[in-house]
Write a protein that holds these residues in place. Structure first.
Motif, PDB file in Angstrom:
ATOM      1  N   ASP A 284      -4.612   9.709  -2.955  1.00  0.00           N
ATOM      2  CA  ASP A 284      -5.901   7.737  -2.896  1.00  0.00           C
ATOM      3  C   ASP A 284      -4.449   7.391  -2.462  1.00  0.00           C
ATOM      4  OD1 ASP A 284      -8.184   9.627  -3.496  1.00  0.00           O
ATOM      5  OD2 ASP A 284      -7.706   9.470  -5.765  1.00  0.00           O
ATOM      6  N   ARG A 285      -5.403   5.737  -2.553  1.00  0.00           N
ATOM      7  CA  ARG A 285      -4.653   4.846  -2.303  1.00  0.00           C
ATOM      8  C   ARG A 285      -3.460   4.474  -3.265  1.00  0.00           C
ATOM      9  NH1 ARG A 285      -7.017   0.548   1.910  1.00  0.00           N
ATOM     10  NH2 ARG A 285      -6.446   2.164   3.533  1.00  0.00           N
ATOM     11  N   LEU A 286      -2.930   3.646  -3.666  1.00  0.00           N
ATOM     12  CA  LEU A 286      -2.106   3.107  -4.604  1.00  0.00           C
ATOM     13  C   LEU A 286      -1.679   1.653  -3.808  1.00  0.00           C
ATOM     14  CD1 LEU A 286       0.472   3.500  -5.384  1.00  0.00           C
ATOM     15  CD2 LEU A 286      -0.280   5.964  -6.162  1.00  0.00           C
ATOM     16  N   TRP A 287      -1.185   0.480  -4.927  1.00  0.00           N
ATOM     17  CA  TRP A 287      -0.447   0.068  -4.816  1.00  0.00           C
ATOM     18  C   TRP A 287       1.066  -0.543  -5.212  1.00  0.00           C
ATOM     19  CZ3 TRP A 287      -2.468  -2.894  -0.484  1.00  0.00           C
ATOM     20  CH2 TRP A 287      -3.082  -2.596   0.127  1.00  0.00           C
ATOM     21  N   LEU A 288       1.205  -0.543  -5.228  1.00  0.00           N
ATOM     22  CA  LEU A 288       2.928  -0.701  -6.059  1.00  0.00           C
ATOM     23  C   LEU A 288       3.435  -2.631  -5.400  1.00  0.00           C
ATOM     24  CD1 LEU A 288       4.850   2.225  -5.132  1.00  0.00           C
ATOM     25  CD2 LEU A 288       3.216   1.681  -6.751  1.00  0.00           C
ATOM     26  N   GLN A 289       3.515  -3.173  -6.262  1.00  0.00           N
ATOM     27  CA  GLN A 289       4.574  -4.293  -6.431  1.00  0.00           C
ATOM     28  C   GLN A 289       5.617  -3.911  -6.596  1.00  0.00           C
ATOM     29  OE1 GLN A 289       3.602  -7.166  -9.655  1.00  0.00           O
ATOM     30  NE2 GLN A 289       5.701  -8.549  -8.980  1.00  0.00           N
ATOM     31  N   THR A 290       5.962  -4.698  -5.227  1.00  0.00           N
ATOM     32  CA  THR A 290       6.931  -4.646  -4.212  1.00  0.00           C
ATOM     33  C   THR A 290       8.376  -5.348  -4.881  1.00  0.00           C
ATOM     34  OG1 THR A 290       6.006  -5.043  -2.803  1.00  0.00           O
ATOM     35  CG2 THR A 290       6.788  -3.198  -2.462  1.00  0.00           C
TER      36      THR A 290
ATOM     37  N   GLU B 198       0.626  -0.584  -0.214  1.00  0.00           N
ATOM     38  CA  GLU B 198       0.479   0.036   0.187  1.00  0.00           C
ATOM     39  C   GLU B 198       1.233   1.391   0.270  1.00  0.00           C
ATOM     40  OE1 GLU B 198      -3.394   1.715   2.753  1.00  0.00           O
ATOM     41  OE2 GLU B 198      -2.359   0.059   3.620  1.00  0.00           O
ATOM     42  N   ALA B 199       0.678   2.300  -1.265  1.00  0.00           N
ATOM     43  CA  ALA B 199       0.906   3.437  -0.680  1.00  0.00           C
ATOM     44  C   ALA B 199       0.435   4.538  -1.005  1.00  0.00           C
ATOM     45  CB  ALA B 199       1.626   3.484  -2.154  1.00  0.00           C
ATOM     46  N   SER B 200       0.969   6.085  -0.921  1.00  0.00           N
ATOM     47  CA  SER B 200      -0.283   6.965  -1.418  1.00  0.00           C
ATOM     48  C   SER B 200      -0.105   7.244  -3.049  1.00  0.00           C
ATOM     49  CB  SER B 200      -0.512   7.955  -0.600  1.00  0.00           C
ATOM     50  OG  SER B 200      -1.307   7.686   0.970  1.00  0.00           O
ATOM     51  N   GLY B 201      -1.151   7.994  -3.411  1.00  0.00           N
ATOM     52  CA  GLY B 201      -0.839   8.746  -4.418  1.00  0.00           C
ATOM     53  C   GLY B 201      -0.015   9.875  -4.239  1.00  0.00           C
ATOM     54  N   PRO B 202       0.097  11.405  -5.418  1.00  0.00           N
ATOM     55  CA  PRO B 202       0.745  12.656  -5.484  1.00  0.00           C
ATOM     56  C   PRO B 202      -0.982  12.802  -4.586  1.00  0.00           C
ATOM     57  CG  PRO B 202       0.855  11.670  -7.710  1.00  0.00           C
ATOM     58  CD  PRO B 202       0.787  10.850  -6.289  1.00  0.00           C
ATOM     59  N   ASP B 203      -2.542  12.402  -5.075  1.00  0.00           N
ATOM     60  CA  ASP B 203      -3.375  13.404  -4.600  1.00  0.00           C
ATOM     61  C   ASP B 203      -3.786  12.682  -3.298  1.00  0.00           C
ATOM     62  OD1 ASP B 203      -4.400  10.341  -5.048  1.00  0.00           O
ATOM     63  OD2 ASP B 203      -5.486  10.979  -6.774  1.00  0.00           O
TER      64      ASP B 203
END
Length: 108
Positions: free
Chosen positions: A60-66, A53-58
């Motif tokens: 909003d929640r976004l997801w990154l494959q780690t 889980e990460a936070s985008g510039p706006d």
């Protein structure tokens, strides 16, 4: 306003199960604000992936494959290190023949 982590995790598990996958919480974090890691085991390809889980510039929640690996033990060790660093983290494991993550938010 963000949804409490426990409610969000329950909804993810429900989406996965409705989609024909197996899903479960393998680590409970802070019910209100714990970060979430989603581990997906693609049983057809025999590969594990983790979305973080990460936070985008706006905001909003976004997801990154780690991490991604054929060695599930390598992925589990990475998750353990994250949990040692952040004791409030949740871990949801999904097993799916197609390797679907069932995340509805933006995935990067």
């Amino acid at each position: 306003m963000l949804i409490a982590s426990d409610v969000w995790v329950a909804a993810l598990i429900r989406r996965a199960e409705l989609g024909g996958a197996s899903a479960m919480v393998t680590r409970r974090g802070d019910a209100r604000a714990g970060a979430v890691l989603v581990k997906v085991w693609n049983s057809s390809e025999r590969r594990a992936r983790v979305w973080s889980e990460a936070s985008g510039p706006d905001g909003d929640r976004l997801w990154l494959q780690t991490i991604e690996s054929e060695a599930e033990s390598e992925v589990d060790a990475w998750i353990k290190r994250q949990a040692d660093y952040d004791p409030d983290v949740w871990v949801v494991e999904i097993e799916d023949r197609e390797g679907r993550h069932f995340l509805t938010e933006k995935v990067g």
